[in-house]
Design a protein around this motif. Sequence first.
Motif, PDB file in Angstrom:
ATOM      1  N   THR A 181      -5.507  10.774   7.003  1.00 27.12           N
ATOM      2  CA  THR A 181      -4.916   9.999   7.877  1.00 27.12           C
ATOM      3  C   THR A 181      -4.794   8.642   7.399  1.00 27.12           C
ATOM      4  OG1 THR A 181      -5.516  11.602   9.846  1.00 27.12           O
ATOM      5  CG2 THR A 181      -4.887   9.187  10.440  1.00 27.12           C
ATOM      6  N   ILE A 182      -5.953   8.156   6.991  1.00 29.67           N
ATOM      7  CA  ILE A 182      -5.969   6.642   6.580  1.00 29.67           C
ATOM      8  C   ILE A 182      -5.045   6.685   5.542  1.00 29.67           C
ATOM      9  CG2 ILE A 182      -7.143   4.886   5.552  1.00 29.67           C
ATOM     10  CD1 ILE A 182      -9.552   6.096   7.512  1.00 29.67           C
ATOM     11  N   GLN A 183      -5.080   7.496   4.454  1.00 29.30           N
ATOM     12  CA  GLN A 183      -4.297   7.370   3.213  1.00 29.30           C
ATOM     13  C   GLN A 183      -2.810   7.511   3.539  1.00 29.30           C
ATOM     14  OE1 GLN A 183      -6.371  10.244   1.169  1.00 29.30           O
ATOM     15  NE2 GLN A 183      -7.712   8.731  -0.153  1.00 29.30           N
ATOM     16  N   ASN A 184      -2.441   8.191   4.518  1.00 30.59           N
ATOM     17  CA  ASN A 184      -1.170   8.735   4.887  1.00 30.59           C
ATOM     18  C   ASN A 184      -0.504   7.659   5.694  1.00 30.59           C
ATOM     19  OD1 ASN A 184      -0.870  10.889   3.089  1.00 30.59           O
ATOM     20  ND2 ASN A 184      -1.671  12.170   4.982  1.00 30.59           N
ATOM     21  N   GLN A 185      -1.150   7.279   6.724  1.00 31.80           N
ATOM     22  CA  GLN A 185      -0.654   6.370   7.780  1.00 31.80           C
ATOM     23  C   GLN A 185      -1.024   5.112   7.760  1.00 31.80           C
ATOM     24  OE1 GLN A 185      -1.503   7.763  11.823  1.00 31.80           O
ATOM     25  NE2 GLN A 185      -1.088   9.886  11.368  1.00 31.80           N
ATOM     26  N   ALA A 186      -1.823   4.484   6.678  1.00 28.93           N
ATOM     27  CA  ALA A 186      -2.208   3.035   6.347  1.00 28.93           C
ATOM     28  C   ALA A 186      -2.416   2.978   4.862  1.00 28.93           C
ATOM     29  CB  ALA A 186      -3.565   2.799   7.208  1.00 28.93           C
ATOM     30  N   PRO A 187      -1.685   3.296   4.029  1.00 20.32           N
ATOM     31  CA  PRO A 187      -1.728   3.016   2.769  1.00 20.32           C
ATOM     32  C   PRO A 187      -1.856   1.826   2.111  1.00 20.32           C
ATOM     33  CG  PRO A 187       0.539   3.528   3.304  1.00 20.32           C
ATOM     34  CD  PRO A 187      -0.285   3.853   4.571  1.00 20.32           C
ATOM     35  N   ASN A 188      -1.284   0.827   2.839  1.00 15.70           N
ATOM     36  CA  ASN A 188      -1.688  -0.602   2.305  1.00 15.70           C
ATOM     37  C   ASN A 188      -2.927  -1.031   2.580  1.00 15.70           C
ATOM     38  OD1 ASN A 188       0.994  -0.681   1.247  1.00 15.70           O
ATOM     39  ND2 ASN A 188       1.616  -1.525   3.406  1.00 15.70           N
ATOM     40  N   THR A 189      -3.573  -0.649   3.713  1.00 18.45           N
ATOM     41  CA  THR A 189      -4.868  -0.981   3.765  1.00 18.45           C
ATOM     42  C   THR A 189      -5.823  -0.325   3.335  1.00 18.45           C
ATOM     43  OG1 THR A 189      -4.092  -1.645   6.133  1.00 18.45           O
ATOM     44  CG2 THR A 189      -6.520  -1.393   5.891  1.00 18.45           C
ATOM     45  N   TRP A 190      -5.537   0.903   3.045  1.00 21.30           N
ATOM     46  CA  TRP A 190      -6.576   1.791   2.264  1.00 21.30           C
ATOM     47  C   TRP A 190      -6.501   1.323   0.909  1.00 21.30           C
ATOM     48  CZ3 TRP A 190     -10.234   4.786   2.395  1.00 21.30           C
ATOM     49  CH2 TRP A 190     -10.877   5.639   1.386  1.00 21.30           C
ATOM     50  N   ASN A 191      -5.377   0.929   0.147  1.00 16.99           N
ATOM     51  CA  ASN A 191      -5.546   0.396  -1.022  1.00 16.99           C
ATOM     52  C   ASN A 191      -6.196  -0.972  -1.017  1.00 16.99           C
ATOM     53  OD1 ASN A 191      -4.050   2.393  -2.447  1.00 16.99           O
ATOM     54  ND2 ASN A 191      -2.144   1.503  -2.080  1.00 16.99           N
ATOM     55  N   SER A 192      -6.148  -1.878  -0.127  1.00 20.82           N
ATOM     56  CA  SER A 192      -6.787  -3.182   0.079  1.00 20.82           C
ATOM     57  C   SER A 192      -8.246  -2.966   0.048  1.00 20.82           C
ATOM     58  CB  SER A 192      -6.458  -3.740   1.435  1.00 20.82           C
ATOM     59  OG  SER A 192      -7.086  -4.911   1.589  1.00 20.82           O
ATOM     60  N   PHE A 193      -8.590  -1.541   1.062  1.00 19.10           N
ATOM     61  CA  PHE A 193     -10.089  -1.332   0.984  1.00 19.10           C
ATOM     62  C   PHE A 193     -10.524  -0.910  -0.360  1.00 19.10           C
ATOM     63  CE2 PHE A 193     -13.301   2.190   1.758  1.00 19.10           C
ATOM     64  CZ  PHE A 193     -14.037   1.364   2.429  1.00 19.10           C
ATOM     65  N   LYS A 194      -9.912  -0.435  -1.122  1.00 17.85           N
ATOM     66  CA  LYS A 194     -10.188  -0.048  -2.513  1.00 17.85           C
ATOM     67  C   LYS A 194     -10.484  -1.167  -3.322  1.00 17.85           C
ATOM     68  CE  LYS A 194      -8.799   4.105  -4.342  1.00 17.85           C
ATOM     69  NZ  LYS A 194      -7.971   5.101  -4.678  1.00 17.85           N
ATOM     70  N   GLU A 195      -9.520  -1.798  -3.235  1.00 17.27           N
ATOM     71  CA  GLU A 195      -9.660  -3.240  -4.064  1.00 17.27           C
ATOM     72  C   GLU A 195     -10.948  -3.956  -3.746  1.00 17.27           C
ATOM     73  OE1 GLU A 195      -5.990  -5.368  -3.546  1.00 17.27           O
ATOM     74  OE2 GLU A 195      -4.840  -3.636  -4.536  1.00 17.27           O
ATOM     75  N   TYR A 196     -11.329  -3.912  -2.227  1.00 23.19           N
ATOM     76  CA  TYR A 196     -12.215  -4.795  -1.712  1.00 23.19           C
ATOM     77  C   TYR A 196     -13.686  -3.985  -2.480  1.00 23.19           C
ATOM     78  CZ  TYR A 196     -15.801  -6.270   1.587  1.00 23.19           C
ATOM     79  OH  TYR A 196     -17.050  -6.506   2.061  1.00 23.19           O
ATOM     80  N   ILE A 197     -13.889  -2.748  -2.204  1.00 24.54           N
ATOM     81  CA  ILE A 197     -14.970  -1.963  -2.899  1.00 24.54           C
ATOM     82  C   ILE A 197     -15.034  -2.358  -4.419  1.00 24.54           C
ATOM     83  CG2 ILE A 197     -15.763   0.404  -3.375  1.00 24.54           C
ATOM     84  CD1 ILE A 197     -14.595   1.295  -0.642  1.00 24.54           C
ATOM     85  N   ASN A 198     -13.850  -2.154  -5.083  1.00 25.59           N
ATOM     86  CA  ASN A 198     -14.195  -2.644  -6.551  1.00 25.59           C
ATOM     87  C   ASN A 198     -14.578  -3.860  -6.696  1.00 25.59           C
ATOM     88  OD1 ASN A 198     -13.540   0.184  -7.308  1.00 25.59           O
ATOM     89  ND2 ASN A 198     -11.087  -0.380  -7.200  1.00 25.59           N
ATOM     90  N   SER A 199     -14.187  -4.850  -6.006  1.00 24.66           N
ATOM     91  CA  SER A 199     -14.753  -6.243  -6.260  1.00 24.66           C
ATOM     92  C   SER A 199     -15.953  -6.559  -5.913  1.00 24.66           C
ATOM     93  CB  SER A 199     -13.649  -7.164  -5.754  1.00 24.66           C
ATOM     94  OG  SER A 199     -13.894  -7.087  -4.199  1.00 24.66           O
ATOM     95  N   LYS A 200     -16.351  -5.781  -4.701  1.00 22.60           N
ATOM     96  CA  LYS A 200     -17.649  -6.151  -4.181  1.00 22.60           C
ATOM     97  C   LYS A 200     -18.602  -5.287  -4.785  1.00 22.60           C
ATOM     98  CE  LYS A 200     -16.816  -9.294  -1.191  1.00 22.60           C
ATOM     99  NZ  LYS A 200     -17.329 -10.761  -1.032  1.00 22.60           N
ATOM    100  N   PHE A 201     -18.434  -3.905  -5.155  1.00 21.43           N
ATOM    101  CA  PHE A 201     -19.498  -2.985  -5.539  1.00 21.43           C
ATOM    102  C   PHE A 201     -19.168  -2.314  -6.735  1.00 21.43           C
ATOM    103  CE2 PHE A 201     -19.036  -3.142  -0.756  1.00 21.43           C
ATOM    104  CZ  PHE A 201     -20.302  -3.457  -0.528  1.00 21.43           C
ATOM    105  N   GLU A 202     -18.648  -3.107  -7.672  1.00 18.82           N
ATOM    106  CA  GLU A 202     -18.031  -2.684  -8.773  1.00 18.82           C
ATOM    107  C   GLU A 202     -19.293  -2.133  -9.662  1.00 18.82           C
ATOM    108  OE1 GLU A 202     -15.601  -3.897 -12.868  1.00 18.82           O
ATOM    109  OE2 GLU A 202     -16.255  -5.371 -11.430  1.00 18.82           O
ATOM    110  N   SER A 203     -20.270  -2.762  -9.915  1.00 16.72           N
ATOM    111  CA  SER A 203     -21.393  -2.188 -10.605  1.00 16.72           C
ATOM    112  C   SER A 203     -21.920  -0.888 -10.066  1.00 16.72           C
ATOM    113  CB  SER A 203     -22.522  -2.921 -10.764  1.00 16.72           C
ATOM    114  OG  SER A 203     -23.086  -3.518  -9.512  1.00 16.72           O
TER     115      SER A 203
END
Length: 91
Positions: free
Chosen positions: A8-30
Amino acid sequence: MEKGHILTIQNQAPNTWNSFKEYINSKFESFLSKQNTEIDSYPFEFLVGVFHSYFLENGIELDLGNQTFEQIESEVVQAFLSLETVSKHYS
């Protein structure tokens, strides 16, 4: 998190989901690079703090007190949809 909620999130909020994934990659990359897994494969109980951190950074406070995990899951989905609506409005 239920796969249906993730979809649901990926289909109805794709921009926010991508932003969330970017956030995770920057904060929790290691952590993520060591685990070599996608964030949506983790159980919801593990992700609650990550979701909370992401939404706080974006000015949305999740109500985590006195709720069941199912209610919190629904609140997370609604927060994604709300943030998507707001971001589309200001884009």
